[in-house]
Design a protein around this motif. Structure first.
Motif, short mmCIF file in Angstrom:
data_model
loop_
_atom_site.label_atom_id
_atom_site.label_comp_id
_atom_site.label_asym_id
_atom_site.label_seq_id
_atom_site.Cartn_x
_atom_site.Cartn_y
_atom_site.Cartn_z
N VAL A 264 59.98 27.86 46.51
CA VAL A 264 58.44 27.74 47.21
C VAL A 264 58.56 28.60 48.59
O VAL A 264 57.79 29.20 49.15
CB VAL A 264 57.92 26.29 47.37
CG1 VAL A 264 57.15 26.34 48.61
CG2 VAL A 264 57.85 25.85 46.16
N ALA A 265 59.92 28.16 49.32
CA ALA A 265 59.97 29.14 50.55
C ALA A 265 60.12 30.39 50.71
O ALA A 265 59.99 31.17 51.48
CB ALA A 265 61.35 28.57 51.09
N ARG A 266 60.50 30.89 49.40
CA ARG A 266 60.46 32.43 49.17
C ARG A 266 58.98 33.18 49.10
O ARG A 266 59.12 34.24 49.16
CB ARG A 266 61.54 32.87 48.07
CG ARG A 266 62.84 32.70 48.55
CD ARG A 266 63.94 33.31 47.33
NE ARG A 266 63.53 32.98 46.12
CZ ARG A 266 64.01 32.08 45.29
NH1 ARG A 266 64.84 31.18 45.69
NH2 ARG A 266 63.84 31.81 43.92
N PRO B 113 63.35 23.16 53.31
CA PRO B 113 64.53 24.31 53.20
C PRO B 113 64.55 25.10 54.22
O PRO B 113 64.06 25.41 55.19
CB PRO B 113 63.86 25.15 52.00
CG PRO B 113 62.86 24.36 51.24
CD PRO B 113 62.28 23.33 52.31
N GLY B 114 66.24 25.48 54.61
CA GLY B 114 66.56 26.03 55.46
C GLY B 114 66.67 25.38 57.04
O GLY B 114 66.49 25.81 57.94
N THR C 130 49.45 29.21 52.30
CA THR C 130 49.28 28.08 51.42
C THR C 130 49.87 27.97 49.89
O THR C 130 49.60 29.15 49.46
CB THR C 130 48.12 27.63 51.32
OG1 THR C 130 47.39 27.31 52.81
CG2 THR C 130 47.94 26.16 50.63
N VAL C 131 50.51 27.35 49.64
CA VAL C 131 51.44 27.31 48.31
C VAL C 131 50.91 25.86 47.65
O VAL C 131 51.18 25.03 48.27
CB VAL C 131 52.87 27.29 48.47
CG1 VAL C 131 53.48 27.43 46.89
CG2 VAL C 131 53.30 28.71 48.81
N ALA C 132 50.28 26.03 46.65
CA ALA C 132 49.92 24.54 45.87
C ALA C 132 50.66 24.43 44.87
O ALA C 132 50.58 25.62 43.98
CB ALA C 132 48.44 24.68 45.57
#
Length: 564
Positions: free
Chosen positions: A447-449, A120-121, A454-456
């Motif tokens: 998710v990017a926000r 993203p981005g 760590t994002v699972a």
């Protein structure tokens, strides 16, 4: 993350003999720093291979002592946690770092051969795991990505990879590592990061809760200790306080609580004079996105959530603490019933970390309507308040209801997690394949926000912690005056610069239900689930495969996994 502070008021000091021993250790490290900077990448790689042999020899003692120190019999199903979070984590990290050093020794980037994409981005995304065929088998269906900070091109990411190991002849001085007291691989991994990413030799001050493991750390670090590159010391807060202000220290790294961090940094009158990095934990969300789930889905994901909270008896910075759910989800009550059952079924275990029992007592006073399980050693509370702002570091799980379904709910949950929960270390998102497909590219934008390191997605952030080529740490932006989950990252065996976050992706359904229904996995119930009956045998089997690479015993291990 720990809650026992290694720093104490400055009027406390170790005795003269202890001070002399610490001074001697630092003097040897100061001399060793010149020797470390004289080593080429190839020489450092070979040294890691010696350490690997030492870990192999110590692995059984390491896992046994760690389990016993937490009140578990070595053959208890939950003792598998100590195999995975101890010697297994050490072995895979050593292999990954050795691979990066080997690439640098050959004049290549550690990212040579690693797939790089776009997120993203326009972010550069490094597909950091799996990188080996054995990982695709052992951890089937799980992947990690490292998202580099916006604006960093793939070429720049490749060129910068290696950090201090790209320029091994520059000395970084002496680093102090104030070791965590909860997970036994953390001190080991933090020392490796000081050496290889920062170019510093390291004095490891072991947390008192891990004193029984000091002989193990001395065994596994023996090649580095002999060369004057590492020293291991023990002691209480007086030792930590003495070392943080010692003129022989050039940098401090701590894994602990924010109060520990604040004590180390000190006041304006007694400010820490050297740079500091830290991992400080936080309140981690588990975002449950509404969808149409089968009865098996509800049961599996409830056990997943219970694992996020109850692993290591809740004494984890990685632990999920607040479940964000939709009050408009038709299956909300069904899921909560399964969560109650999972919290009931999970094996009972000691609440062993210092002050955890007292924190449970505070929960009882704050939430009189809490539901208690396992002889009042684990709690489920409903509603916001303290559970959203205080990291309990104990088996306490909160439920917070929010409005909406689909993208609207996800947006609301992300805003709530970012703005209402303390910390930026890790966030978990559970979403079924049909709902995920319906959100399309909007899901990764969501998710990017999430402002978390760590994002699972359909996994637990602990998987990112355990994957050496992922990164672990707070979302960027922490400062010495405002560091809700810390400053900097660790692990990061690809030695990437300017990291934003790690994203973990896993299967929503285990085998065989994963066949043709979302992300495929050959794993049945993962061995790290607290409800796995074969968790110890399978986790030990994974570690022994890392030691000897023998596929025959591995096949036996995989068969055992189906008995979970």
């Amino acid at each position: 993350m720990t809650t026992t502070s290694p720093a104490t008021p400055r009027d406390l000091s170790p005795d003269a003999d202890t001070r002399a021993a610490l001074d001697g250790s630092l003097e040897r490290l100061r001399t060793g720093s010149a020797g470390w900077s004289a080593l080429t990448a190839a020489a450092r790689r070979d040294l890691l291979r010696e350490i690997r042999s030492a870990v192999e020899a110590a692995a059984e003692d390491w896992a046994r002592i760690a389990a016993e120190s937490k009140g578990l019999e070595p053959r208890h199903p939950l003792a598998g946690e100590e195999w995975l979070a101890g010697p297994y984590a050490a072995l895979v990290a050593l292999d990954a770092y050795a691979g990066s050093l080997d690439a640098l020794a050959r004049g290549r980037s550690p990212l040579a051969g690693v797939r790089i994409g776009t997120g993203p981005g326009g972010r550069t995304v490094v597909h950091s795991a799996p990188l080996r065929a054995s990982d695709r088998l052992l951890l089937s269906g799980y992947t990690t990505e490292v998202w580099v900070q916006p604006g960093v091109t793939p070429h720049e990411a490749r060129d910068a990879a290696g950090l201090a190991s790209r320029h091994p002849h520059r000395t970084g001085g002496v680093g102090l590592v104030l070791g965590a007291g909860n997970v036994t691989s953390i001190p080991f991994l933090d020392v490796l990061y000081e050496l290889l990413a920062e170019g510093r030799v390291a004095l490891l001050k072991v947390n008192p809760t891990q004193d029984a493991l000091v002989p193990v750390f001395e065994r596994v670090f023996a090649p580095l200790i002999r060369a004057g590159f590492v020293s291991v010391v023990s002691g209480g807060g007086d030792v930590g306080a003495y070392l943080t202000r010692h003129p022989g220290i050039d940098h401090v790294h701590v894994t602990g609580s924010e109060s520990t961090f604040r004590a180390i940094v000190g006041s304006d009158e007694d400010r820490l004079r050297v740079p500091i990095t830290a991992e400080l934990g936080g309140v981690s969300p588990i975002i449950v996105v509404p969808g149409r789930w089968s009865a098996a889905d509800l049961r599996f994901q409830a056990e997943h959530v219970a694992t996020m909270r109850l692993h290591n008896s809740g004494h984890n910075c990685i632990a999920g603490q607040v479940v964000l759910m939709s009050r408009d989800w038709e299956q909300r009550d069904d899921f909560l019933r399964e969560l109650h059952r999972a919290l009931t079924r999970a094996p009972r275990r000691p609440v062993w970390y210092p002050s955890a029992v007292e924190r449970l007592g505070r929960v009882r006073d704050t939430y009189p309507d809490a539901v208690w399980f396992a002889d009042d050693t684990r709690a489920l509370v409903t509603g916001g308040g303290e559970v959203e702002t205080t990291e309990y570091f104990a088996p306490v799980l909160g439920i917070v209801d929010l409005p909406g379904t689909g993208a609207a709910f996800l947006d609301t949950a992300i805003a709530h997690a970012n703005d209402r929960l303390t910390g930026t270390l890790g966030a978990n998102v559970l979403i079924d394949p049909a709902t995920l497909a319906g959100l399309g590219t909007g899901f990764d934008d969501a998710v990017a926000r999430l402002r978390y390191g760590t994002v699972a997605v359909n996994a637990w952030t602990a998987f990112g912690f355990l994957t050496p080529t992922a990164t672990w740490g707070a979302y960027p932006g922490g400062t010495i005056d405002d560091a809700p989950s810390g400053i900097g990252v660790v692990h990061n065996a690809l030695l990437l610069d300017r990291v934003e976050r790690t994203v973990v992706r896993g299967p929503f359904r285990p085998f065989p239900r994963s066949l043709g229904r979302g992300r495929f996995s050959v794993l049945p119930k993962p061995p790290w689930f607290v409800t796995s009956r074969t968790g110890r045998a399978v986790s030990e089997g994974f570690a022994r495969f890392r030691i000897d690479g023998r596929f025959g015993p591995l096949l036996v291990t995989l068969v055992r996994a189906f008995g979970a």
